[in-house]
Design an enzyme around this catalytic site. Structure first.
Site, mmCIF file in Angstrom:
data_model
loop_
_atom_site.group_PDB
_atom_site.id
_atom_site.type_symbol
_atom_site.label_atom_id
_atom_site.label_comp_id
_atom_site.label_asym_id
_atom_site.label_seq_id
_atom_site.Cartn_x
_atom_site.Cartn_y
_atom_site.Cartn_z
ATOM 1 N N SER A 35 0.862 -1.184 0.000
ATOM 2 C CA SER A 35 0.000 0.000 0.000
ATOM 3 C C SER A 35 0.894 1.229 0.000
ATOM 4 O O SER A 35 2.039 1.179 0.468
ATOM 5 C CB SER A 35 -0.891 0.019 1.240
ATOM 6 O OG SER A 35 -1.526 1.271 1.411
ATOM 7 N N TYR A 80 -1.537 -1.406 10.172
ATOM 8 C CA TYR A 80 -1.695 -1.581 8.719
ATOM 9 C C TYR A 80 -0.516 -0.967 7.979
ATOM 10 O O TYR A 80 0.094 -1.603 7.123
ATOM 11 C CB TYR A 80 -3.004 -0.931 8.267
ATOM 12 C CG TYR A 80 -3.240 -1.014 6.768
ATOM 13 C CD1 TYR A 80 -3.718 -2.184 6.187
ATOM 14 C CD2 TYR A 80 -2.984 0.081 5.948
ATOM 15 C CE1 TYR A 80 -3.933 -2.267 4.823
ATOM 16 C CE2 TYR A 80 -3.189 0.006 4.580
ATOM 17 C CZ TYR A 80 -3.664 -1.168 4.025
ATOM 18 O OH TYR A 80 -3.864 -1.247 2.667
#
Length: 287
Positions: free
Chosen positions: A168, A185
């Site tokens: 990401s 995350y």
């Protein structure tokens, strides 16, 4: 033959993106980015695409939609193999289930992932940290490890197998902080992209190429809440240099590229899919 005539000769370039006859496994493939990619893999010519995620019903629905695609190769098929990619015994079971249908795998898209958002002081150990890291990092590593023998089965210098991991932009720049802080995350996505670089060197000699993708905002169930808090799809698109957020075709095309002969000399790299947002946010303004 002249030098110019020699230089324009390219090996079967018309089919350089073709995946005809290839076998692929997509974790986290029942929805969102994984399902976009699975659709692209089938439409690019894969003969078998195995879909796995934790929920059996979601896998079955995804496979039904994939098998209804009109432009697959004759006999091409998607298979549903539900499994929890955060648990090593489940990954081992997944491999055994896949082996019932094929003796090798050409493409592994290790895409399964989870996120968690909360204030820094309220992030808890079990859900806010362990759950995310177990799936996003440990699960990716052991999925690649357990599938490595199948990936190496028919790979060669001329036709290497491929592993693609989903990172990401949050693992490259700074992700969400504050009330929707996604600390585990962001850390997990930085870790998995660096894991891909290490595995590219480890597995390259086995003729397995490993690369990562780093998506920015794509509308999905996992990203919907964060995108809404960021002003919605239209506002986020306007903040991108190219004027929009990601589309399903962007993910599918990147995965097909990294799976095809077109990326035969790409190993240990990361393709950022954010329309230039990460670079644009770091630009130096005139004083």
């Amino acid at each position: 033959m002249s030098s110019a005539e020699s230089d324009v000769q390219l090996q079967d370039f018309a089919n350089i993106f073709s995946l005809k006859g290839k076998v692929a496994v997509v974790s986290g493939g029942s929805r969102g980015l994984g399902l976009h990619a699975a659709s692209g893999l089938l439409q690019a010519g894969c003969s078998k695409v195995f879909i796995t995620s934790r929920k059996a019903k979601a896998c079955e629905e995804a496979v039904a939609a994939l098998n209804a695609l009109p432009n697959k190769e004759p006999g091409a098929k998607a298979y549903s193999v539900p499994a929890d990619s955060s648990k090593v015994p489940e990954i081992e079971r997944l491999v055994k289930e896949v082996e019932k249908h094929t003796d090798h795998v050409d493409i592994l898209f290790a895409n399964a992932g989870a996120t968690w958002g909360s204030e820094f002081d309220k992030t808890d150990e079990k859900n806010g940290w362990d759950r995310v890291m177990d799936l996003n990092v440990k699960g990716v590593f052991f999925t690649i490890q357990k599938f490595a023998p199948l990936l190496a089965k028919k790979s060669s210098v001329a036709d290497p197998s491929r592993v693609i991991v989903t990172g990401s932009v949050a693992g490259i720049g700074v992700g969400s902080i504050g009330e929707v802080g996604a600390y585990s995350y962001a850390a997990s996505k930085a870790a998995v992209l660096h894991l891909a670089r290490n595995l590219a060197i480890e597995l390259g000699p086995r003729h397995i190429l490993v690369n990562g993708i780093a998506p920015g905002f794509f509308m999905s169930k996992m990203a919907a809440v964060l995108m809404e808090k960021g002003g919605g799809e239209e506002a986020l698109g306007k903040a991108n240099p190219n004027g929009r957020v990601g589309k399903p075709e962007d993910i599918a095309a990147a995965v097909v590229f990294l799976s095809s002969r077109a990326s035969g000399h790409v190993n240990g790299d990361t393709i950022i899919l954010d329309g230039g947002k990460l670079l644009g946010s770091n630009r130096l303004e005139k004083l």
